[in-house]
Design a protein around this motif. Structure first.
Motif, PDB file in Angstrom:
ATOM      1  N   GLU A 177       0.829  -1.196   0.000  1.00 51.73           N
ATOM      2  CA  GLU A 177       0.000   0.000   0.000  1.00 51.73           C
ATOM      3  C   GLU A 177       0.866   1.248   0.000  1.00 51.73           C
ATOM      4  OE1 GLU A 177      -2.561   0.256   3.451  1.00 51.73           O
ATOM      5  OE2 GLU A 177      -0.891   0.433   4.830  1.00 51.73           O
ATOM      6  N   ILE A 178       0.368   2.271  -0.690  1.00 49.54           N
ATOM      7  CA  ILE A 178       0.917   3.614  -0.621  1.00 49.54           C
ATOM      8  C   ILE A 178       0.095   4.318   0.441  1.00 49.54           C
ATOM      9  CG2 ILE A 178       1.200   5.808  -1.838  1.00 49.54           C
ATOM     10  CD1 ILE A 178       1.426   4.133  -4.440  1.00 49.54           C
ATOM     11  N   ARG A 179       0.772   4.976   1.378  1.00 45.36           N
ATOM     12  CA  ARG A 179       0.114   5.554   2.550  1.00 45.36           C
ATOM     13  C   ARG A 179       0.157   7.079   2.465  1.00 45.36           C
ATOM     14  NH1 ARG A 179       1.402   1.524   7.035  1.00 45.36           N
ATOM     15  NH2 ARG A 179       1.176   3.329   8.348  1.00 45.36           N
ATOM     16  N   SER A 180      -0.952   7.669   2.156  1.00 44.32           N
ATOM     17  CA  SER A 180      -1.035   9.127   2.032  1.00 44.32           C
ATOM     18  C   SER A 180      -1.977   9.682   3.095  1.00 44.32           C
ATOM     19  CB  SER A 180      -1.550   9.497   0.637  1.00 44.32           C
ATOM     20  OG  SER A 180      -1.669  10.887   0.497  1.00 44.32           O
ATOM     21  N   GLN A 181      -1.595  10.819   3.649  1.00 43.73           N
ATOM     22  CA  GLN A 181      -2.460  11.460   4.636  1.00 43.73           C
ATOM     23  C   GLN A 181      -2.395  12.961   4.449  1.00 43.73           C
ATOM     24  OE1 GLN A 181      -2.042  10.086   8.626  1.00 43.73           O
ATOM     25  NE2 GLN A 181      -3.311  11.706   9.468  1.00 43.73           N
ATOM     26  N   GLU A 182      -3.562  13.589   4.422  1.00 43.61           N
ATOM     27  CA  GLU A 182      -3.671  15.036   4.338  1.00 43.61           C
ATOM     28  C   GLU A 182      -4.617  15.437   5.461  1.00 43.61           C
ATOM     29  OE1 GLU A 182      -4.603  18.856   3.839  1.00 43.61           O
ATOM     30  OE2 GLU A 182      -6.214  17.461   3.333  1.00 43.61           O
ATOM     31  N   ALA A 183      -4.070  16.115   6.462  1.00 44.23           N
ATOM     32  CA  ALA A 183      -4.805  16.435   7.690  1.00 44.23           C
ATOM     33  C   ALA A 183      -5.266  15.116   8.322  1.00 44.23           C
ATOM     34  CB  ALA A 183      -5.943  17.400   7.419  1.00 44.23           C
ATOM     35  N   LYS A 184      -6.558  14.969   8.596  1.00 42.92           N
ATOM     36  CA  LYS A 184      -7.054  13.722   9.203  1.00 42.92           C
ATOM     37  C   LYS A 184      -7.557  12.726   8.169  1.00 42.92           C
ATOM     38  CE  LYS A 184      -8.137  15.664  13.643  1.00 42.92           C
ATOM     39  NZ  LYS A 184      -9.032  15.678  14.791  1.00 42.92           N
ATOM     40  N   ASN A 185      -7.395  13.060   6.905  1.00 44.48           N
ATOM     41  CA  ASN A 185      -7.868  12.202   5.821  1.00 44.48           C
ATOM     42  C   ASN A 185      -6.750  11.252   5.398  1.00 44.48           C
ATOM     43  OD1 ASN A 185     -10.459  13.611   5.451  1.00 44.48           O
ATOM     44  ND2 ASN A 185      -9.105  15.313   4.949  1.00 44.48           N
ATOM     45  N   ILE A 186      -7.034   9.957   5.516  1.00 45.65           N
ATOM     46  CA  ILE A 186      -6.036   8.933   5.230  1.00 45.65           C
ATOM     47  C   ILE A 186      -6.458   8.164   3.984  1.00 45.65           C
ATOM     48  CG2 ILE A 186      -4.881   6.888   6.120  1.00 45.65           C
ATOM     49  CD1 ILE A 186      -5.609   7.930   8.956  1.00 45.65           C
ATOM     50  N   GLN A 187      -5.609   8.208   2.958  1.00 47.00           N
ATOM     51  CA  GLN A 187      -5.868   7.460   1.735  1.00 47.00           C
ATOM     52  C   GLN A 187      -4.858   6.327   1.620  1.00 47.00           C
ATOM     53  OE1 GLN A 187      -5.869  11.009   1.467  1.00 47.00           O
ATOM     54  NE2 GLN A 187      -8.059  10.731   1.766  1.00 47.00           N
ATOM     55  N   ARG A 188      -5.340   5.224   1.103  1.00 46.28           N
ATOM     56  CA  ARG A 188      -4.483   4.089   0.831  1.00 46.28           C
ATOM     57  C   ARG A 188      -4.716   3.659  -0.606  1.00 46.28           C
ATOM     58  NH1 ARG A 188      -2.324   5.844   4.743  1.00 46.28           N
ATOM     59  NH2 ARG A 188      -2.025   4.757   6.703  1.00 46.28           N
TER      60      ARG A 188
END
Length: 121
Positions: free
Chosen positions: A63-74
Motif C-alpha cells: 500500500e501507498i500511505r497518504s495522509q492530508e490532515a485527518k484524511n487517510i488514503q491508501r
C-alpha cells in the motif's frame, strides 16, 4: 538504480478503479497523493519503506500511505516486471488496520491483470 514506475490498472470492463478514486478526492488530497507517488518514484522503494510511505500488506500486495490532515488514503499495488508497479485501487481509510476486503480485492485485480497479460503472449 532502477527507480519504480507506477501506473494504474484498467479493468476488462473499462474501469480504472484507482483513477476513479483519485478523481473523487478533494484537490488537496489529490495533490498530496500525486506528490507522494512522484516522490516514491524519485527516491526509490528503500527510502519509501524507511519513511513509511509504503507498506507490505500481504504476499505481493503493498500500500501507498497518504495522509492530508485527518484524511487517510491508501492505494494498493503490486509489482509487475522490472521497475513497473500497478496500482489496483484506492480507498479512504477509517480504521488503523487495512480492511481484509480491500486486500482481497487487490489480489483479485492482480489475478485478473496477470490472466489478461498472459493471454497477450
Amino acid at each position: 538504480m532502477n527507480r519504480p514506475k507506477f501506473s494504474s490498472y484498467r479493468r476488462i470492463n473499462g474501469h480504472d478503479e484507482f483513477q476513479e478514486f483519485y478523481e473523487e478526492l478533494p484537490t488537496k488530497q489529490r495533490e498530496k497523493l500525486t506528490a507522494l507517488i512522484k516522490c516514491i518514484e524519485r527516491q526509490g522503494l528503500l527510502t519509501a519503506i524507511k519513511m513509511e510511505w509504503i507498506k507490505k500488506l500481504d504476499k505481493n500486495i503493498y500500500e501507498i500511505r497518504s495522509q492530508e490532515a485527518k484524511n487517510i488514503q491508501r492505494c494498493l499495488y503490486f509489482h509487475d516486471d522490472g521497475n513497473r508497479y500497478i496500482i489496483t485501487h484506492g480507498f479512504t481509510k477509517k480504521t488503523q488496520k487495512t480492511p481484509p476486503k480491500e486486500i482481497q480485492h487487490a489480489k483479485e485485480l492482480r489475478t485478473e491483470y496477470y490472466s489478461r497479460k498472459d493471454d497477450k503472449y
